[in-house]
Design an enzyme around this catalytic site. Structure first.
Site, PDB file in Angstrom:
ATOM      1  N   TYR A 259       0.812  -1.225   0.000  1.00 52.19           N
ATOM      2  CA  TYR A 259       0.000   0.000   0.000  1.00 52.19           C
ATOM      3  C   TYR A 259       0.846   1.277   0.000  1.00 52.19           C
ATOM      4  O   TYR A 259       0.370   2.335   0.443  1.00 52.19           O
ATOM      5  CB  TYR A 259      -0.965  -0.010   1.190  1.00 52.19           C
ATOM      6  CG  TYR A 259      -2.259  -0.754   0.921  1.00 52.19           C
ATOM      7  CD1 TYR A 259      -3.020  -0.502  -0.223  1.00 52.19           C
ATOM      8  CD2 TYR A 259      -2.750  -1.696   1.824  1.00 52.19           C
ATOM      9  CE1 TYR A 259      -4.220  -1.163  -0.467  1.00 52.19           C
ATOM     10  CE2 TYR A 259      -3.950  -2.373   1.582  1.00 52.19           C
ATOM     11  CZ  TYR A 259      -4.684  -2.092   0.444  1.00 52.19           C
ATOM     12  OH  TYR A 259      -5.866  -2.738   0.199  1.00 52.19           O
TER      13      TYR A 259
ATOM     14  N   HIS B 142      -9.224  -6.731  -2.370  1.00 49.15           N
ATOM     15  CA  HIS B 142      -8.327  -5.814  -3.071  1.00 49.15           C
ATOM     16  C   HIS B 142      -8.147  -6.335  -4.488  1.00 49.15           C
ATOM     17  O   HIS B 142      -8.073  -7.550  -4.689  1.00 49.15           O
ATOM     18  CB  HIS B 142      -6.948  -5.762  -2.394  1.00 49.15           C
ATOM     19  CG  HIS B 142      -5.902  -5.115  -3.269  1.00 49.15           C
ATOM     20  ND1 HIS B 142      -5.741  -3.753  -3.331  1.00 49.15           N
ATOM     21  CD2 HIS B 142      -5.018  -5.641  -4.153  1.00 49.15           C
ATOM     22  CE1 HIS B 142      -4.785  -3.478  -4.210  1.00 49.15           C
ATOM     23  NE2 HIS B 142      -4.324  -4.601  -4.726  1.00 49.15           N
TER      24      HIS B 142
END
Ligand code: UDP
Ligand code: MG
Length: 140
Positions: A52, A118
């Site tokens: 991330y 995700h």
């Protein structure tokens, strides 16, 4: 233009905790995507921070990292024509409250934070993220 792509999908800890791993895989396989990597992991903090990195410094970043560290994550590599865009469409938009019924987020989540899955956003992210989660020889 159709292009054969690989993308990274994660079933985030809320999805694993709620027993949605099979349902998520089923939806992608039904769409025609092929599994070429699959594992369940408790990731290290450094791995999640690398994954991330684009969100570092944003107001939600610390909570996002904690969320990914809160339980096991299922990581999969999926392959198919236009796989990246197709997977994003099957997932639904980030804020699950706005996600269309029939999408994974639209059917199983309500929040922008805990949204089950995700999926890589584009080709560059997909290749970077696949290398973060899968080592050499871990994909077929
Ligand atoms: N997220 C959050 N608050 C926000 C935006 C995003 O908690 O305001 C979380 C959410 O879990 C999201 C993840 O951060 O899935 C990554 O955000 P991104 O914008 O990349 O969304 P995605 O690509 O997952 O749809
Ligand atoms: Mg994203």
């Amino acid at each position: 233009m159709s292009k054969l792509e690989r993308t990274l999908i994660l079933v985030k800890p809320d999805g694993v905790e709620r027993g949605l791993v099979g349902e998520v895989i089923r939806r992608f396989e039904s769409r025609g995507l092929r599994l070429c990597g699959l594992k369940i992991v408790r990731p290290e903090k450094a791995l999640v921070e690398t994954h991330y990195a684009e969100h570092a410094g944003k107001p939600f970043y610390d909570a996002l990292v904690d969320y990914l560290l809160s339980g096991p994550v299922v990581a999969m590599a999926l392959e198919g024509e236009n796989a990246i865009k197709a997977c994003r469409a099957t997932m639904g938009v980030t804020n699950a409250a706005d996600a269309a019924p029939g999408t994974i987020r639209g059917d199983y989540a309500l929040s922008i934070e805990k949204n089950i899955v995700h999926g890589s956003a584009d080709a560059e992210s997909a290749s970077r993220e696949l290398a973060v989660w899968f080592g050499a020889g871990e994909m077929v």
